[in-house]
Design an enzyme around this catalytic site. Structure first.
Site, short mmCIF file in Angstrom:
data_model
loop_
_atom_site.label_atom_id
_atom_site.label_comp_id
_atom_site.label_asym_id
_atom_site.label_seq_id
_atom_site.Cartn_x
_atom_site.Cartn_y
_atom_site.Cartn_z
CD GLU A 199 51.28 58.51 56.51
OE1 GLU A 199 50.40 57.64 56.73
OE2 GLU A 199 52.48 58.24 56.33
CD GLU A 208 53.14 55.03 60.11
OE1 GLU A 208 53.28 53.83 59.79
OE2 GLU A 208 52.05 55.61 60.10
#
Length: 778
Positions: A437, A367
């Site tokens: 995710e 991320e």
């Protein structure tokens, strides 16, 4: 290699004399965590500090002329190794292993003192540190330590790939191999299938006709044995498990051995209650088994760092595909930090590239923002060291720099009443797309939350999976996540736990676990999204109930009388769509009231509307329909009340017992009974009752649940559970625990000797359960 996991001393506070043998330490065995933590309200500073480990090392004179190495598989987070007071190396990553040669400083024929100074702080000079992190980074020598002795000529490494389903390619790295030959053998068990000799220069390619492929259903493994020979003398031998498989990531899907395969997986942290990262081989392998056999996953992402080789070995054995990645969480540091990230990439690929289960390298910090200079380097390192696997990197950004081969995207767009995932064109135009995710923090769910919330968590996971499969544009989905985990104060609930898992921290299943399990074929699955108790719902309005099953259909019965037949059609892209109970009246008005078909249909429609909306909130059209039906059939108010009480409220008469019968290929394969219950019993499932005491300790997990008399979870049984262990083992964690959502667990650890141990589990409302463990000495 010789295990060095026993006979260590530990000091929680480092002092310089510790490396010289001064002072005393606590006797410990590896894997070891510097501090055991509570299940709730864990303090992330409790395991941070500068600590030390040391042990004596006897090296015989017969080792003269040989190379002697130490190998540490996991030391969190900055480890400085010394021998006899002399510093040898410092390793700056807590998630990869490292080796150091001690040949020149070791005392042969005498005693040596091996010492590890360990910085377990969140040191901002190395990944994953530098900013906030949504998981705990437990410290300790939490994986194994080994002594590796080699001859003057030895095999440093062998890198094995399978370019085709019958081709074996071996890239050996040798030390001082002048005048040597390599003997390569391909084996199945003890049977040698192929035996060939080669010179030591260049890449070895062998055709292997007749071998069977490795895949997710039949993960056939072979052993490749490489022997280094010099004038007929064996100098070194390396064995490596091999799976013949070809993995391709394309824009039209992921293909394993030419077959399109959707990656249905979950994210996994490498932590356990109380012990953090410090779990032995048996617990590592158990997690892989749970993912494959209980959750029916085809893939797992090792978020957010490389994990134990024992876990990966079991993924190899079971056929569980793996996406592994370098350590990190959002933050990118300065120049030295980036150099360490590049070194972590190098170590990850070199140390893990022989696992056939690994199909994808993650070479971005999870991320993080784009950093083209850094990620060109990490991509280049991975591709140079392993041209056989593509690269990826997890981001939450759309249309970010497409440096990797596969675009991994954390898609948290689903909020319950919208599509399960974004269309590919909104995320990336040119690379294959993988959801790395989904869900997780978007809908945290505790095991003791109300039924409707636990059902909604499961439904959301299925919605994302269904929509990603349906559009044909996604390679797969990794749900967040396998189990609940402790975290830093910036994240999680008020007790510093992220309740994002489809299981609790002890690996007990929440309802969402059965959503995944129902997608498998190996064993029958039947789980219902409620116990049908009206007191769990506002106004007693239960609403639609989901049934998770891999059966063809489910028959619903009320007090022994057939109601309706359920089929799965709502999520058509899934292998097995959840079924919906939206009609709890079905044929009962015809069979029990004698209504003719048309009347039964109209009255049932009215009753189901009241069940869904409640009488006070009926939409005007439904209220008008009810008035019309009562007038048409001359029904009185008392008639309507009686029908409501009998078929919707289910009160005033006999206790309502619901029974579901799952049918597959014409046979009943599973059943479930729902009804009032006041009698509880304990269920305790050990990961194994046979433990092995040897090179280090062994452990067994025990998953504990309180069930009602029908075998259903009792989520409101928040009872104290007492744990009493006698014999040749020890408990890890407290001896009194709380059944949260009717579930809890514990761990049993061997203590250095063979024998037996008995665990007694008790509560004030159940009969005791006893588990007998057999402990064998290896």
């Amino acid at each position: 290699m010789l295990s060095l996991c026993n006979e260590w001393e530990f000091t929680p506070e480092w002092f310089d004399g510790f490396a010289l043998g001064e002072g005393e330490g606590e006797a410990v065995r590896l894997p070891h965590t510097v501090a055991e933590l509570p299940l709730h309200y864990a303090d992330h500073t409790a395991y941070q500090g500068i600590c030390g480990y040391r042990r004596k090392l006897e090296l015989g004179p017969e080792l003269a002329g040989k190379h002697i190495f130490l190998q540490l598989d996991g030391a969190a987070h900055i480890a400085t190794v010394s021998l006899n007071g002399r510093e040898l190396t410092t390793h700056r990553c807590g998630y990869t292993g490292f080796r150091v040669e001690i040949t020149d400083v070791a005392v042969l024929g005498g005693e040596n003192l091996l010492c590890v100074r360990l910085d377990t702080t969140e040191n901002t000079s190395i990944p994953p540190f530098g900013h906030v992190i949504d998981y705990l980074t437990y410290g300790g020598l939490y994986r194994e330590v080994w002594l590796d002795v080699r001859e003057k000529s030895y095999i440093e490494d062998i890198f094995i790939t399978t370019p085709t389903l019958t081709t074996l390619k071996i890239r050996p790295t040798l030390h001082d191999a002048h005048g040597c030959l390599l003997l390569v053998e391909l084996m199945k068990g003890e049977r040698v299938l192929i035996r060939k000799a080669f010179t030591t220069d260049g890449v070895i390619t062998i055709q292997c006709p007749g071998v069977k492929p490795w895949d997710t259903n039949r993960p056939v493994l072979y052993t490749c044995r490489v022997t280094l020979l010099k004038i007929g003398r064996v100098m070194d031998v390396k064995e490596q498990k091999v799976g013949f498989r070809v993995a391709e990531f394309r824009n039209d899907g992921f293909f394993l051995n030419g077959k399109k395969t959707f990656l249905r997986g979950l994210n996994r942290h490498q932590c356990w209650p109380h012990i953090g990262y410090a779990a032995p081989e048996s617990l590592q392998r158990e997690d892989a088994r749970i993912l494959k056999e209980e959750l029916a996953c085809t893939a797992v992402r090792t978020s957010h760092y490389p994990q134990s080789h024992h876990f990966l070995d079991e993924c190899d054995r079971l056929g569980l595909l793996v996406f592994t990645e370098i350590p990190g969480w959002q933050h990118i540091g300065g120049t030295d930090w980036k150099k360490q990230a590049m070194e972590n990439t190098r170590e990850m690929v070199l140390q893990y590239r022989n696992h056939p289960s690994i199909v994808l390298w993650g070479v971005r910090i999870n991320e993080s923002q784009d950093d083209d200079e850094l990620y060109r380097m990490t991509n280049g390192i991975a591709r140079a060291l392993d041209p056989s696997r593509p690269t990826s990197g997890v981001r939450y950004l759309e249309k970010s720099s497409p440096l990797e081969d596969v675009y991994a995207y954390n898609d948290f767009s689903h909020t319950g009443d919208n599509p399960g995932c974004k269309q590919k064109k909104a995320v990336t135009a040119e690379k294959p797309l993988l959801i790395s995710e989904h869900n997780g923090h978007m809908f945290p769910t505790k095991s003791f939350d109300p039924w409707q919330k636990r059902q909604e968590q499961a439904r959301r996971h299925m919605q994302v999976l269904n929509d990603a499969m349906a559009d044909g544009e996604h390679l797969g989905c990794f749900g967040w996540c396998m189990f609940d985990y402790p975290t830093h104060r910036d994240f999680g609930s008020g007790d510093r736990v992220c309740y994002h898992g489809v299981m609790d921290a002890f690996r007990n299943p929440k309802l969402a676990a059965y959503a995944y399990a129902s997608q498998g074929e190996e064993k029958p699955v039947l789980a219902v999204g409620t116990t049908m108790d009206i007191g769990d719902y506002p106004g007693g309005q239960i609403g639609d109930v989901l049934v998770f099953t891999n059966a063809d259909s489910v028959n619903l019965y009320k007090n022994g009388t057939f109601v309706t037949r359920l089929t799965g059609e709502r999520w058509a892209a899934l292998p097995h769509s959840p079924m919906v109970i939206d009609d709890t009246i079905g044929a009962l008005l015809e069979t029990q009231e004698g209504f003719e078909k048309k009347k039964a249909e109209l009255v049932r429609s009215c009753l189901l509307s009241v069940r869904k909306y409640g009488l006070a909130n009926l939409p005007p059209a439904e209220a008008a329909k009810m008035g019309y039906v009562m007038m048409k059939y001359g029904m009185k108010y008392a008639d309507a009340v009686r029908l409501y009480e009998k078929y919707v409220g289910n009160w005033g008469g006999e206790a309502t017992i619901w029974r579901l019968m799952a049918v597959k290929d014409g046979e009943v394969v599973a059943s479930c009974t729902l009804g009032p219950s006041a009698r509880l019993h304990l269920e305790a499932i050990p990961s194994s009752v046979r433990l092995t005491e040897g090179a280090t300790y062994d452990m067994a997990s025990v998953r504990i649940r309180l069930l009602d008399e029908n075998g259903n979870p009792a989520p409101y049984a928040q009872l104290p559970v007492r744990l009493a262990l006698t014999g040749d083992a020890a408990l890890t964690g407290p001896n009194v625990v709380t059944a949260e959502g009717g579930m809890t667990g514990t761990y049993i650890r061997t203590i250095g000797r063979a024998g037996q141990a008995k665990l007694t589990i008790s509560t004030d409302q159940t009969d005791d359960v006893e588990i007998l463990f057999q402990i064998h000495k290896k």
